[in-house]
Design a protein around this motif. Structure first.
Motif, PDB file in Angstrom:
ATOM      1  N   ALA A 122       0.751  -1.109  -0.436  1.00 49.12           N
ATOM      2  CA  ALA A 122      -0.303  -0.168  -0.116  1.00 49.12           C
ATOM      3  C   ALA A 122       0.772   1.472  -0.638  1.00 49.12           C
ATOM      4  O   ALA A 122       0.236   2.396  -0.248  1.00 49.12           O
ATOM      5  N   SER A 123       1.943   1.804   0.815  1.00 52.05           N
ATOM      6  CA  SER A 123       2.978   2.065   0.791  1.00 52.05           C
ATOM      7  C   SER A 123       3.509   2.786  -0.553  1.00 52.05           C
ATOM      8  O   SER A 123       4.239   3.479  -0.842  1.00 52.05           O
ATOM      9  N   ALA A 124       3.747   1.424  -1.036  1.00 50.86           N
ATOM     10  CA  ALA A 124       4.558   1.930  -2.349  1.00 50.86           C
ATOM     11  C   ALA A 124       3.494   2.105  -3.542  1.00 50.86           C
ATOM     12  O   ALA A 124       3.984   2.845  -3.873  1.00 50.86           O
ATOM     13  N   LEU A 125       2.529   1.898  -3.320  1.00 50.16           N
ATOM     14  CA  LEU A 125       1.710   2.632  -4.540  1.00 50.16           C
ATOM     15  C   LEU A 125       1.126   3.141  -3.614  1.00 50.16           C
ATOM     16  O   LEU A 125       1.130   4.258  -5.306  1.00 50.16           O
ATOM     17  N   ARG A 126       1.159   4.192  -3.289  1.00 51.01           N
ATOM     18  CA  ARG A 126       0.735   5.948  -2.254  1.00 51.01           C
ATOM     19  C   ARG A 126       2.518   6.850  -1.990  1.00 51.01           C
ATOM     20  O   ARG A 126       2.432   7.917  -3.282  1.00 51.01           O
ATOM     21  N   GLY A 127       3.744   5.499  -2.693  1.00 55.57           N
ATOM     22  CA  GLY A 127       4.329   6.826  -2.686  1.00 55.57           C
ATOM     23  C   GLY A 127       5.297   7.470  -0.515  1.00 55.57           C
ATOM     24  O   GLY A 127       5.996   7.781  -0.621  1.00 55.57           O
ATOM     25  N   ARG A 128       4.287   6.889  -0.148  1.00 48.89           N
ATOM     26  CA  ARG A 128       3.874   6.954   1.506  1.00 48.89           C
ATOM     27  C   ARG A 128       3.567   6.553   2.173  1.00 48.89           C
ATOM     28  O   ARG A 128       2.563   5.686   1.782  1.00 48.89           O
ATOM     29  N   ILE A 129       3.945   5.987   3.891  1.00 47.64           N
ATOM     30  CA  ILE A 129       3.185   5.585   4.592  1.00 47.64           C
ATOM     31  C   ILE A 129       1.530   5.447   4.372  1.00 47.64           C
ATOM     32  O   ILE A 129       1.674   6.100   4.570  1.00 47.64           O
ATOM     33  N   THR A 130       1.581   3.759   3.869  1.00 52.31           N
ATOM     34  CA  THR A 130      -0.435   4.269   4.051  1.00 52.31           C
ATOM     35  C   THR A 130      -0.872   3.036   5.118  1.00 52.31           C
ATOM     36  O   THR A 130      -0.211   1.877   4.235  1.00 52.31           O
ATOM     37  N   ASP A 131      -1.987   2.853   5.933  1.00 54.49           N
ATOM     38  CA  ASP A 131      -2.541   1.835   5.955  1.00 54.49           C
ATOM     39  C   ASP A 131      -3.198   1.621   4.972  1.00 54.49           C
ATOM     40  O   ASP A 131      -3.765   1.632   4.301  1.00 54.49           O
ATOM     41  N   PRO A 132      -2.763   0.359   4.952  1.00 54.08           N
ATOM     42  CA  PRO A 132      -3.569  -0.827   3.684  1.00 54.08           C
ATOM     43  C   PRO A 132      -4.834  -0.880   3.834  1.00 54.08           C
ATOM     44  O   PRO A 132      -5.455  -1.319   3.133  1.00 54.08           O
ATOM     45  N   ARG A 133      -5.708  -0.276   4.711  1.00 53.39           N
ATOM     46  CA  ARG A 133      -6.982  -1.038   5.295  1.00 53.39           C
ATOM     47  C   ARG A 133      -7.548   0.204   3.558  1.00 53.39           C
ATOM     48  O   ARG A 133      -8.419   0.289   3.456  1.00 53.39           O
ATOM     49  N   GLU A 134      -6.684   1.067   3.538  1.00 53.04           N
ATOM     50  CA  GLU A 134      -7.776   2.495   2.617  1.00 53.04           C
ATOM     51  C   GLU A 134      -7.507   1.825   1.354  1.00 53.04           C
ATOM     52  O   GLU A 134      -8.347   2.599   1.079  1.00 53.04           O
ATOM     53  N   VAL A 135      -6.394   1.589   1.319  1.00 56.95           N
ATOM     54  CA  VAL A 135      -6.252   1.655   0.004  1.00 56.95           C
ATOM     55  C   VAL A 135      -6.985   0.321  -0.643  1.00 56.95           C
ATOM     56  O   VAL A 135      -7.816  -0.532  -2.042  1.00 56.95           O
ATOM     57  N   LEU A 136      -7.157  -0.650   0.115  1.00 56.84           N
ATOM     58  CA  LEU A 136      -8.286  -2.124   0.224  1.00 56.84           C
ATOM     59  C   LEU A 136      -9.245  -1.968  -0.240  1.00 56.84           C
ATOM     60  O   LEU A 136     -10.445  -2.480  -0.771  1.00 56.84           O
ATOM     61  N   GLU A 137      -9.984  -1.057   0.802  1.00 60.04           N
ATOM     62  CA  GLU A 137     -11.665  -0.435   0.940  1.00 60.04           C
ATOM     63  C   GLU A 137     -11.374   0.179  -0.764  1.00 60.04           C
ATOM     64  O   GLU A 137     -12.521  -0.039  -1.108  1.00 60.04           O
ATOM     65  N   GLU A 138     -10.868   1.138  -0.996  1.00 59.59           N
ATOM     66  CA  GLU A 138     -10.947   1.606  -2.347  1.00 59.59           C
ATOM     67  C   GLU A 138     -10.692   0.836  -3.887  1.00 59.59           C
ATOM     68  O   GLU A 138     -11.685   0.613  -4.117  1.00 59.59           O
ATOM     69  N   GLY A 139      -9.970  -0.557  -3.375  1.00 58.32           N
ATOM     70  CA  GLY A 139     -10.042  -1.707  -4.375  1.00 58.32           C
ATOM     71  C   GLY A 139     -11.147  -2.412  -5.225  1.00 58.32           C
ATOM     72  O   GLY A 139     -11.194  -2.989  -5.402  1.00 58.32           O
TER      73      GLY A 139
END
Lengths: 164, 420
Positions: free
Chosen positions: B402-419
């Motif tokens: 998730a952090s790689a995707l955003r280029g910054r440290i990211t809580d994976p729950r944000e990205v998983l919800e989006e997806g």
């Protein structure tokens, strides 16, 4: 064993004692040049042979690299005193003949620069600067014998010699 | 007695052993990795003439594979010659992967055995009901000569894991949560047994993660009671014949702790220590230069699939490096077959050959001064992955992806919800 105390914090890990970028060699002199480099880059310039490392809890945690006690011994450190040691470091130190002492009270009370004398057979650490004395449990005899021989390799060689 | 004590008693030829006792135990498997040419040097210096039992010796080229320097290449050469001379059947060369992955995959690890290896993460094999612990070069050389080694019988701490992992969390977050609570010296000299319903639910891969990082809490070894899930894993690799030891009901643990995995959130270990653990959210937004997924902690198929789940059909931003190192050739091949490698490469990942990758800071994705890395590996000590001025955050493969995707440290729950 007598020398000046250099103090380190809790959880000093073996990457700090000898960074992996130098592990390609097993030459003790080469390893000693980088001893403690990632926790105190000036350590090798400041210390004198015979000096003593005094640290907090869990000294030598992390990687199993035997290069860590080898680097400390080859740097001329005469003894490492800590509140506790990570277990692989503990074994490795005995096996390569680096004297170590687990001394909860001593490790916390000794200050940087104090002159420390260690008498391993009696399990005694004497702080010559403050006059304090700390008692520690001595090593089991077989570990004392390994350290006295300068490590397990010499110990095994000597025993093989005896049996011939 | 505890199951661990029964293993040690059998290996020492005794009826009973107890915590604190020093025993000399027969070793069933001894593994040497390519960081440890010193093993051969010590073996020869001690007058070693022939290893005690070549079938029980394993060499794995994982730390320096493929060799990043001429010296590393030469060390491999010396080791290959030793393996050939001694008739050692188990050489995992530079194409194979990390020792803690290739040994179980190769059917070499089984319940009830005494396993020593020149690597601190040898605690991983408690997931297979083995007594397994890391040793240094000289200890291993003694084993090569005599086939035995002295051990202090450890006290055992039981950690009961209850509850179910919430969405967006992993076994890695569980072990980070344990580090947060018990700290880096929590279990020095002690053995850690994981038990409870959450452990039963965990896959073998998840069990390996929590056993692997127990060493970051100082543990000497780990133990998970073998069950049907393990028996299936072993049977699939042709292993049917092994003792299963069980702990006596009257055994007294040194400590017993409860830990509810249902309360775990995505966690990370911030620079520069493994027990500097905080919720990922506390560091959200911190810009990263590199993300790394791999190693004996986080490079299994399950980890790569987690990353692919986050990154499939998406693209990491320019300037961010995502390095993926499959833990083994088997993992690599499976991840190719499932399409997960393709997804990751299309998302912008750089995939390396199987092995330890950049985890120990000698090749395949080192960090420059001032750079920030988030990693699914196990350690964030200064200089661990290159420059001592770099900053390393240890997190789960989901959080790293998730952090790689955003280029910054990211809580994976944000990205998983989006997806979803």
């Amino acid at each position: 064993m007598r020398g000046k105390a250099w103090k380190f914090r809790d959880d000093v890990n073996t990457d700090e004692i000898i960074p992996a970028r130098y592990l390609n060699t097993s030459d003790p002199k080469e390893l000693a040049r980088h001893c403690m480099e990632d926790i105190d880059p000036q350590f090798m310039e400041k210390m004198s042979p015979g000096d003593i490392i005094v640290a907090g809890k869990n000294f030598g945690c992390g990687s199993s690299r035997e290069h860590a006690p080898v680097a400390i011994k080859a740097a001329g450190v005469s003894c490492v005193i800590a509140e506790s040691f990570a277990r692989i470091f503990y074994r490795n130190a005995v096996n390569i003949g680096l004297p170590i002492m687990e001394a909860k009270e001593g490790a916390s009370k000794i200050r940087e620069g104090d002159i420390i004398r260690v008498e391993p057979e009696e399990g005694k650490i004497i702080n010559e600067t403050t006059g304090e004395e700390y008692q520690v449990a001595p090593f089991p005899p077989f570990m004392q014998a390994i350290i006295a021989q300068g490590g397990l390799i010499n110990y095994v060689r000597a025993r093989v010699g005896e049996s011939r | 007695m505890h199951a661990i004590e029964k293993i040690l008693a059998r290996a020492a030829g005794k009826d009973r052993v107890r915590a604190g006792e020093i025993v000399t135990a027969a070793v069933d498997l001894a593994e040497i990795n390519d960081l440890y040419l010193q093993v051969i040097q010590s073996f020869e210096a001690m007058g070693g003439k022939g290893v005690w039992d070549p079938d029980k010796v394993v060499f794995v080229f994982d730390h320096y594979s493929p060799p990043p320097t001429p010296k590393a290449a030469d060390n491999h050469r010396v080791m290959r010659e030793f393996v050939a001379k001694e008739g050692i059947p188990h050489l995992f060369d530079i194409d194979a992967g990390v020792c803690h992955q290739v040994m179980p995959e190769g059917g070499l690890v089984r319940p009830g055995m005494v396993l020593v290896a020149t690597d601190s993460h040898t605690t991983t094999h408690g997931a297979f009901g083995a007594f397994a612990t890391g040793v240094g070069a000289t200890d291993l050389a003694v084993v090569l000569i005599r086939g035995t080694l002295w051990f202090v019988v450890p006290e055992v701490v039981k950690i009961e894991l209850t509850g179910r992992l919430p969405q967006g969390t992993t076994a890695k977050d569980v072990v980070l949560g344990l580090l947060q609570r018990f700290k880096a010296d929590g279990f020095v000299y002690k053995a850690v047994e994981y038990a409870g319903p959450a452990v039963t639910d965990f896959s073998i891969a998840e069990r390996m993660v929590i056993c692997n990082m127990a060493v970051e809490m100082g543990a000497k070894t780990t133990y998970i009671q073998p069950d049907d899930k393990l028996r299936e894993y072993l049977a699939a690799r042709g292993i049917e014949d092994y003792p299963i030891d069980t702990t006596d009901p009257d055994y007294e643990y040194a400590e017993v702790h409860q830990f509810d995995v249902g309360q775990v959130e995505p966690l990370l270990a911030a620079p520069h220590s493994v027990d500097n653990v905080h919720p990922v959210g506390d560091y959200a937004g911190t810009a990263i230069d590199q993300a790394f997924i791999g190693t004996c902690t986080g490079g299994r198929l399950e980890d790569l699939e987690m990353a692919a789940k986050v990154l499939r059909g998406r693209r990491i931003p320019p300037g961010v490096r995502l390095v993926i190192t499959p833990a083994s050739k088997e993992v690599f091949l499976k991840a190719m077959a499932t399409g997960c490698i393709k997804d990751l490469v299309e998302a912008g990942a750089t995939v390396t050959s199987p092995g330890c990758g950049p985890c120990l800071g000698i090749h395949q994705g080192m960090l420059g001064p001032g750079e920030v890395c988030i990693t699914a590996s196990s350690r964030n000590f200064p200089g661990r992955m290159g420059s001592p001025q770099a900053e390393i955050y240890v997190a789960s493969p989901l959080t790293v992806a998730a952090s790689a995707l955003r280029g910054r440290i990211t809580d994976p729950r944000e990205v998983l919800e989006e997806g979803s």
